[in-house]
Design an enzyme around this catalytic site. Sequence first.
Site, PDB file in Angstrom:
ATOM      1  N   GLU A  44       0.812  -1.201   0.000  1.00  0.00           N
ATOM      2  CA  GLU A  44       0.000   0.000   0.000  1.00  0.00           C
ATOM      3  C   GLU A  44       0.853   1.262   0.000  1.00  0.00           C
ATOM      4  O   GLU A  44       0.548   2.223  -0.692  1.00  0.00           O
ATOM      5  CB  GLU A  44      -0.945   0.005   1.206  1.00  0.00           C
ATOM      6  CG  GLU A  44      -2.093   0.963   0.962  1.00  0.00           C
ATOM      7  CD  GLU A  44      -3.018   1.106   2.147  1.00  0.00           C
ATOM      8  OE1 GLU A  44      -2.775   0.470   3.179  1.00  0.00           O
ATOM      9  OE2 GLU A  44      -3.981   1.874   2.013  1.00  0.00           O
ATOM     10  N   ASP A  45       1.923   1.270   0.788  1.00  0.00           N
ATOM     11  CA  ASP A  45       2.665   2.509   1.009  1.00  0.00           C
ATOM     12  C   ASP A  45       3.920   2.662   0.154  1.00  0.00           C
ATOM     13  O   ASP A  45       4.557   3.697   0.190  1.00  0.00           O
ATOM     14  CB  ASP A  45       3.086   2.614   2.495  1.00  0.00           C
ATOM     15  CG  ASP A  45       1.874   2.709   3.410  1.00  0.00           C
ATOM     16  OD1 ASP A  45       0.764   2.886   2.877  1.00  0.00           O
ATOM     17  OD2 ASP A  45       2.049   2.593   4.630  1.00  0.00           O
TER      18      ASP A  45
END
Length: 723
Positions: free
Chosen positions: A77-78
């Site tokens: 996600e990051d």
Amino acid sequence: MSITIDDLMAQIDKIDRRYDIDKIQRAYELADSAHEGQMRSSGEKYITHPLSVASILLDYHMDTDTICAALLHDVVEDTETSLEYIRKRFGEDVALMVDGVTKIGQVPLNTKEEQQAENIRKILMAMSKDIRVIIIKLADRLHNMRTLYARPPEKQRKTSLETMNFYAPIAHRLGMSDVKEEMESIAIHYLDPYGCQEIERLLNVHKEERDSFIDHITTRIRSRITDIKPEPIIEGRVKSIFSIYKKMYVKNKPFDEIYDIYAVRIIVHSVIECYNVLGIIHDLFSPMPYRFKDYIATPKPNRYQSLHTTVIGKEGIPFEVQIRTMEMHNTAQFGIAAHWKYKAGLKGSVAGEQRFDWIRQLLERQQEADDVEQITDAIKNDLSQDEVYVFSPKGDVFTLPNGACIIDFAYAIHTEVGNKMVGAKVGGRMVQFDYQIKTGDIIEIFTSSSPNAGPNRNWLNIAKTTEAKAKIRSWFKKERRDENIACGREELEREFKRNGIPTTPEVLEDTAKNAHFDTVDDLYAAVGYGGVMLSKIIQRIKSSQTRAQKEQAQTLPTGEEITAETNRRSRQKGIIIEGVDNCLIKFAQCCNPLPGDPIIGFVTRGFGVSIHKQDCINVINNMDSAENKDRWIKATWAGVENETYRANIDIIADQRSSVIADITSAIAVNHIPMHEINMHRLKNGNTNLFITIEIAGVDQLSNIMTRIKKIPGVISAERTGKQ
Ligand code: MN
């Protein structure tokens, strides 16, 4: 102090389990480089977060893949790292877990409803593949809660609310009470800091007294159970702030009246010892009524097992005692995660895991539910509400979701109990099937052995639990209705013909109604599967034919048996039955009560409450009979502005030619509808008139009676029960 990979490795060293150190090291290195340069709000390097999550999971002895997925959980996600890359380097399991955690993280819990349904579906999908996903997510959330102090106030409240409404209930459902309690106690401090301060203040007021009280009771208990070897573990404590908070602010109990501020936990070695110790406790202190719960015989849905009782000592202070074995204790603390911690691992798939009913239920719902909204509702119901605990008359404890009704309870006891239920009492009072059960209720279910007994389709709308609904549905399915109808019709028509009974729609409909079926098809179906005996039905038809003939022959009304025949018109709105709302009401045909008459209700076997006039001969004769005594209940008329009732008038008039016209026009002038007029010439030449009118109450009836009596030629006019 920030956690490092060395700390994590040291933790692994202490666990008596095989870990793939190399794989964990590689996962750490990938995460560390992917998060390079990112910071937490606390000012620490981002990698401390996945390391902490992994460390929490190591407390539960979770396996290598779970630890790797925990280290990598924020990577996709990051950062730039792809899921494909993780799959290639760490395998399918780790990739699926990372993907699942990422998806749960993306669910916007406080935003649009329609989106929520779709996202919750995603959570279910992720969980159905691997239960470890949700355990990682809970560890992730727990660490975020622990470091919430570093976030801005608005974020603190939003995250706390989410945790309270969503993650803590999930932890509870998974039986992970340690995680649940820590989440709740952090969250409540952000959500209501002043309320918490007040509780802490109250707890501190007599801290020394409290401590010595706990000390005193544990010592007393210990001195009495010296026989048990090895010695049981006895812990006394003040319960969590959040549990006190709930009782004080949500249930509005004064601090002094919260029984379970103190809790004593006794951990023994076998189930038999649990019950032995319970006996000793009840001997030592006075048990409080209705506070004993046997979660060993009836575990909570999350598999929690213990004996609970609340007792009072000489000091007059109540406290809760929990008695359990070590195994139960582990399950109580760690829930589903206890499998990894104490049973040396377990495959992640839910399919092989039969013990966690609620997960299975969620997944079943997912397949059943036609639209996403239904899933959202189902989950909201499951997650946002607590359970209620109720008792059978024997004292067995049943756990049901809040909002559950009598039907849910009956099916929770046993499928057959649900299917054969005809009535229910709560605390000794008759209740309707939609009565919402409350914690502490003692519920008695009445069943019928009649083959006619069975669930009503409407129960599907009333029942709350998936379990009950599924059982009701399967009952209907099992009836193989079409087949039953076809052969039932054939059989019935043959028997009717043999007995000279016509098979016109009217006769069939009446027959069905008299046998308490909603439709003729229902009657056919019951005949088809042998649920009713045709001979009885025919007997009933014949006897009602005889009765009708007798009535035509002007038999005067007598105090007749209470019949189960319901009036055609539904009039339940006008009656209030004490302690019952919204139940099936009918008016006894023997006395046809009218609004204003003093009345009383009689609980029939399976057909609601029948309303009699208090001076009805059947009431007088049956009031004190041993068999029926308990079945009379208080009934009163409600405000009945718009309701009308049928009344029968018995008039004797002389031979004057226009007397009948005068009577009927008097009724018509008063805007009173007439339903039936029957006329007979009596031997002495007078006329006997039976008129059925529709009136609004006793006042209107007595007015019209006065009018009729004044008509020249009317000899007598009386209200009667039956024509
Ligand atoms: Mn995270």
